[in-house]
Design a protein around this motif. Structure first.
Motif, PDB file in Angstrom:
ATOM      1  N   ILE A 181      -2.371   7.786  -3.060  1.00  0.00           N
ATOM      2  CA  ILE A 181      -2.016   8.123  -1.687  1.00  0.00           C
ATOM      3  C   ILE A 181      -2.838   7.320  -0.882  1.00  0.00           C
ATOM      4  CG2 ILE A 181      -2.927  10.076  -0.033  1.00  0.00           C
ATOM      5  CD1 ILE A 181      -2.986  11.894  -2.490  1.00  0.00           C
ATOM      6  N   GLY A 182      -2.143   6.793   0.394  1.00  0.00           N
ATOM      7  CA  GLY A 182      -2.716   6.427   1.407  1.00  0.00           C
ATOM      8  C   GLY A 182      -2.705   7.307   2.406  1.00  0.00           C
ATOM      9  N   TYR A 183      -4.139   7.235   3.106  1.00  0.00           N
ATOM     10  CA  TYR A 183      -4.309   8.273   4.019  1.00  0.00           C
ATOM     11  C   TYR A 183      -4.825   7.691   5.526  1.00  0.00           C
ATOM     12  CZ  TYR A 183      -6.741  12.583   5.979  1.00  0.00           C
ATOM     13  OH  TYR A 183      -7.111  13.822   6.540  1.00  0.00           O
ATOM     14  N   LEU A 184      -4.161   8.158   6.295  1.00  0.00           N
ATOM     15  CA  LEU A 184      -4.689   8.070   7.907  1.00  0.00           C
ATOM     16  C   LEU A 184      -5.201   9.338   8.474  1.00  0.00           C
ATOM     17  CD1 LEU A 184      -5.037   6.167  10.288  1.00  0.00           C
ATOM     18  CD2 LEU A 184      -2.492   6.759  10.924  1.00  0.00           C
ATOM     19  N   PRO A 185      -6.438   9.622   8.651  1.00  0.00           N
ATOM     20  CA  PRO A 185      -7.080  10.792   9.288  1.00  0.00           C
ATOM     21  C   PRO A 185      -6.933  10.511  10.584  1.00  0.00           C
ATOM     22  CG  PRO A 185      -8.801   9.478   8.260  1.00  0.00           C
ATOM     23  CD  PRO A 185      -7.666   8.758   7.968  1.00  0.00           C
ATOM     24  N   GLU A 186      -7.225  11.772  11.427  1.00  0.00           N
ATOM     25  CA  GLU A 186      -7.089  11.809  12.740  1.00  0.00           C
ATOM     26  C   GLU A 186      -7.773  10.879  13.578  1.00  0.00           C
ATOM     27  OE1 GLU A 186      -7.195  14.987  16.810  1.00  0.00           O
ATOM     28  OE2 GLU A 186      -7.281  15.704  14.560  1.00  0.00           O
ATOM     29  N   MET A 187      -9.151  10.554  12.811  1.00  0.00           N
ATOM     30  CA  MET A 187     -10.052   9.589  13.368  1.00  0.00           C
ATOM     31  C   MET A 187      -9.998   8.549  12.267  1.00  0.00           C
ATOM     32  SD  MET A 187     -11.060  10.777  16.548  1.00  0.00           S
ATOM     33  CE  MET A 187     -12.349   9.551  16.945  1.00  0.00           C
ATOM     34  N   THR A 232       2.502  -3.475   9.873  1.00  0.00           N
ATOM     35  CA  THR A 232       2.150  -2.550  10.856  1.00  0.00           C
ATOM     36  C   THR A 232       1.880  -3.259  12.266  1.00  0.00           C
ATOM     37  OG1 THR A 232      -0.057  -3.524   9.951  1.00  0.00           O
ATOM     38  CG2 THR A 232       0.908  -1.175   9.479  1.00  0.00           C
ATOM     39  N   LYS A 233       2.447  -4.525  12.173  1.00  0.00           N
ATOM     40  CA  LYS A 233       2.441  -5.238  13.722  1.00  0.00           C
ATOM     41  C   LYS A 233       1.230  -5.666  14.239  1.00  0.00           C
ATOM     42  CE  LYS A 233       7.237  -3.955  14.417  1.00  0.00           C
ATOM     43  NZ  LYS A 233       8.106  -3.464  15.527  1.00  0.00           N
ATOM     44  N   ILE A 234       0.199  -5.985  13.554  1.00  0.00           N
ATOM     45  CA  ILE A 234      -1.252  -6.399  13.854  1.00  0.00           C
ATOM     46  C   ILE A 234      -1.671  -7.758  13.667  1.00  0.00           C
ATOM     47  CG2 ILE A 234      -2.159  -3.843  13.467  1.00  0.00           C
ATOM     48  CD1 ILE A 234      -3.294  -4.849  10.648  1.00  0.00           C
ATOM     49  N   ALA A 276      -2.701   0.503   8.671  1.00  0.00           N
ATOM     50  CA  ALA A 276      -2.793  -0.675   7.687  1.00  0.00           C
ATOM     51  C   ALA A 276      -3.617  -0.491   6.372  1.00  0.00           C
ATOM     52  CB  ALA A 276      -3.125  -1.808   8.330  1.00  0.00           C
ATOM     53  N   GLN A 277      -4.860   0.159   6.753  1.00  0.00           N
ATOM     54  CA  GLN A 277      -5.753   0.473   5.698  1.00  0.00           C
ATOM     55  C   GLN A 277      -5.201   1.374   4.603  1.00  0.00           C
ATOM     56  OE1 GLN A 277      -7.652   3.534   4.935  1.00  0.00           O
ATOM     57  NE2 GLN A 277      -6.732   4.554   6.535  1.00  0.00           N
ATOM     58  N   ALA A 278      -4.358   2.296   5.067  1.00  0.00           N
ATOM     59  CA  ALA A 278      -3.699   3.387   4.078  1.00  0.00           C
ATOM     60  C   ALA A 278      -2.689   2.649   3.557  1.00  0.00           C
ATOM     61  CB  ALA A 278      -3.087   4.398   5.221  1.00  0.00           C
ATOM     62  N   LEU A 279      -2.207   1.420   3.735  1.00  0.00           N
ATOM     63  CA  LEU A 279      -0.973   1.048   3.129  1.00  0.00           C
ATOM     64  C   LEU A 279      -1.492   0.015   2.071  1.00  0.00           C
ATOM     65  CD1 LEU A 279       1.521   0.192   6.046  1.00  0.00           C
ATOM     66  CD2 LEU A 279       1.811   2.097   4.392  1.00  0.00           C
ATOM     67  N   ILE A 280      -2.632  -0.194   2.146  1.00  0.00           N
ATOM     68  CA  ILE A 280      -3.375  -1.376   1.032  1.00  0.00           C
ATOM     69  C   ILE A 280      -3.099  -0.582  -0.290  1.00  0.00           C
ATOM     70  CG2 ILE A 280      -5.318  -2.458   0.320  1.00  0.00           C
ATOM     71  CD1 ILE A 280      -6.162  -2.923   3.316  1.00  0.00           C
ATOM     72  N   GLY A 281      -2.655  -1.588  -1.197  1.00  0.00           N
ATOM     73  CA  GLY A 281      -2.236  -1.125  -2.354  1.00  0.00           C
ATOM     74  C   GLY A 281      -0.942  -0.521  -2.712  1.00  0.00           C
ATOM     75  N   PRO A 294       0.654   2.421  -1.966  1.00  0.00           N
ATOM     76  CA  PRO A 294       0.484   3.712  -2.348  1.00  0.00           C
ATOM     77  C   PRO A 294       1.894   4.373  -2.306  1.00  0.00           C
ATOM     78  CG  PRO A 294      -0.565   3.815  -0.448  1.00  0.00           C
ATOM     79  CD  PRO A 294      -0.415   2.262  -0.773  1.00  0.00           C
ATOM     80  N   PRO A 295       2.512   5.158  -3.458  1.00  0.00           N
ATOM     81  CA  PRO A 295       3.632   5.852  -3.011  1.00  0.00           C
ATOM     82  C   PRO A 295       3.923   6.835  -1.998  1.00  0.00           C
ATOM     83  CG  PRO A 295       2.874   6.288  -5.325  1.00  0.00           C
ATOM     84  CD  PRO A 295       1.834   5.257  -4.583  1.00  0.00           C
ATOM     85  N   VAL A 296       2.694   7.364  -1.617  1.00  0.00           N
ATOM     86  CA  VAL A 296       2.536   8.660  -0.895  1.00  0.00           C
ATOM     87  C   VAL A 296       1.599   8.272   0.371  1.00  0.00           C
ATOM     88  CG1 VAL A 296       1.789  10.865  -0.576  1.00  0.00           C
ATOM     89  CG2 VAL A 296       2.823  10.163  -2.603  1.00  0.00           C
ATOM     90  N   ILE A 297       2.157   8.388   1.544  1.00  0.00           N
ATOM     91  CA  ILE A 297       1.414   8.098   2.706  1.00  0.00           C
ATOM     92  C   ILE A 297       1.226   9.453   3.496  1.00  0.00           C
ATOM     93  CG2 ILE A 297       1.109   6.953   4.874  1.00  0.00           C
ATOM     94  CD1 ILE A 297       0.977   5.160   2.519  1.00  0.00           C
ATOM     95  N   ILE A 298      -0.107   9.632   3.946  1.00  0.00           N
ATOM     96  CA  ILE A 298      -0.280  11.170   4.642  1.00  0.00           C
ATOM     97  C   ILE A 298      -0.993  10.666   5.955  1.00  0.00           C
ATOM     98  CG2 ILE A 298      -1.592  13.056   4.492  1.00  0.00           C
ATOM     99  CD1 ILE A 298      -1.428  13.182   1.811  1.00  0.00           C
TER     100      ILE A 298
END
Length: 320
Positions: free
Chosen positions: A76-82, A119-121, A143-148, A150-154
């Protein structure tokens, strides 16, 4: 790819999540909706492993979150609200830190460069995070969520605080992610959900109340159809006449068209064809109809009707 089965979460006497089940298929972008206090955030936190469930299971790419939490979280790659950003780090140093924290084995610099490109950074790669705009900080969080890889992005409210241009850019990024990842997207911006998601799950009062494709979700309100009308005449005469037509359940004026006609939306039961009745009612009060057509229910309207407890025909309990 993700299976949520009979999920229950209690806080003392409060039942926050009540027997929720759904699946998210490989390569699917799922919109996860619910009003405040519905149990949406609790469910998201259980899926990501931040909370444990009272009962039920969450399986991510074959790994059950309680039996194999390390294996499931690695999927899992996770991008929380903050986004969890270290403001005094450069983007490059922060992504290297996350790479090391996740113990990724992919070639370090090549992988981080690829994530930055997606992620265009790339153009802010060596800048300090606290000096970046809100839009760029959101991208760094993604970008931090995509590192590695992971097959699932939340993604939890990925467009919060962004301006219209940045929102469009974020939507395009999410669509691109859907080509290589399974994505679960939670947002209060329903137009965003409608624009990027293949399917929508709605939770209310701790229970799953709708599970439909994005195209079908506006048809889940049972027995309701709509007419959109442009009519010439006085509102004081038109509104009572529309409401008096047999089969009409609701009539309202939306606006006035540039050429001066009133724009109205009429809801009616599917068992009634109200077109002749509406025509006769307007002819009787000498208010000509200059346009009449069927109108689709918006996602906002469907969401409000579903979460207000109106009868729905949604398939519940998840799809295979």
């Amino acid at each position: 790819m993700v299976e949520v089965k009979n999920l229950v979460k209690r806080y003392g006497d409060k039942l926050a999540v009540n027997n929720v089940s759904f699946t998210v298929n490989e390569g699917e972008i799922l919109g996860f909706l619910g009003p405040n206090g519905a149990g949406k955030s609790t469910t998201m936190n259980i899926i990501t492993g931040y909370l444990s469930s009272t009962s039920g299971t969450v399986t991510v790419d074959g790994c059950e979150i309680l039996d194999d939490p390390k294996g499931a979280k690695s999927k899992i790659g996770y991008l929380p609200e903050m986004p969890p950003l270290y403001q005094d780090m450069t983007v490059k140093r922060y992504l290297e830190f996350v790479y090391d924290l996740k113990k990724v084995t992919l070639p370090k610099q090549e992988h981080l460069a690829e994530v930055a490109k997606v992620t265009k950074i790339t153009d802010v790669y060596n800048r300090i995070i606290k000096n970046l705009s809100k839009g760029y900080r959101q991208r760094v969080g993604l970008a931090q969520a995509l590192i590695g890889n992971p097959p699932v992005i939340i993604l939890d409210e990925p467009s919060v605080g962004l301006d219209p241009k940045q929102i469009i850019e974020m939507r395009n990024l999410i669509r691109g992610l859907g080509k290589k990842h399974t994505v679960i997207l939670s947002s209060h911006v329903l137009s965003e959900i409608q624009a990027v998601c293949d399917r929508i799950v709605v939770i209310n009062n701790g229970q799953l109340v709708a599970d439909e494709s994005t195209q079908e979700i506006t048809s889940t309100v049972k027995g309701v159809k709509r007419l959109q009308l442009h009519i010439s005449g006085s509102d004081a005469s038109i509104m009572p006449a529309l409401r008096s037509v047999e089969g009409v359940t609701r009539a309202r004026k939306i606006s006035r068209t540039p050429d001066g006609y009133g724009e109205y939306v009429v809801e009616y039961n599917v068992d009634n064809d109200i077109r002749k009745g509406v025509f006769n009612a307007m002819a009787k009060i000498n208010c000509p109809i200059v346009m009449m057509r069927n109108a689709e229910m918006s996602l906002e309207d469907a969401f409000l009707k579903i979460t207000n407890g109106e009868d729905v025909t949604s398939r519940r309990g998840g799809r295979k």
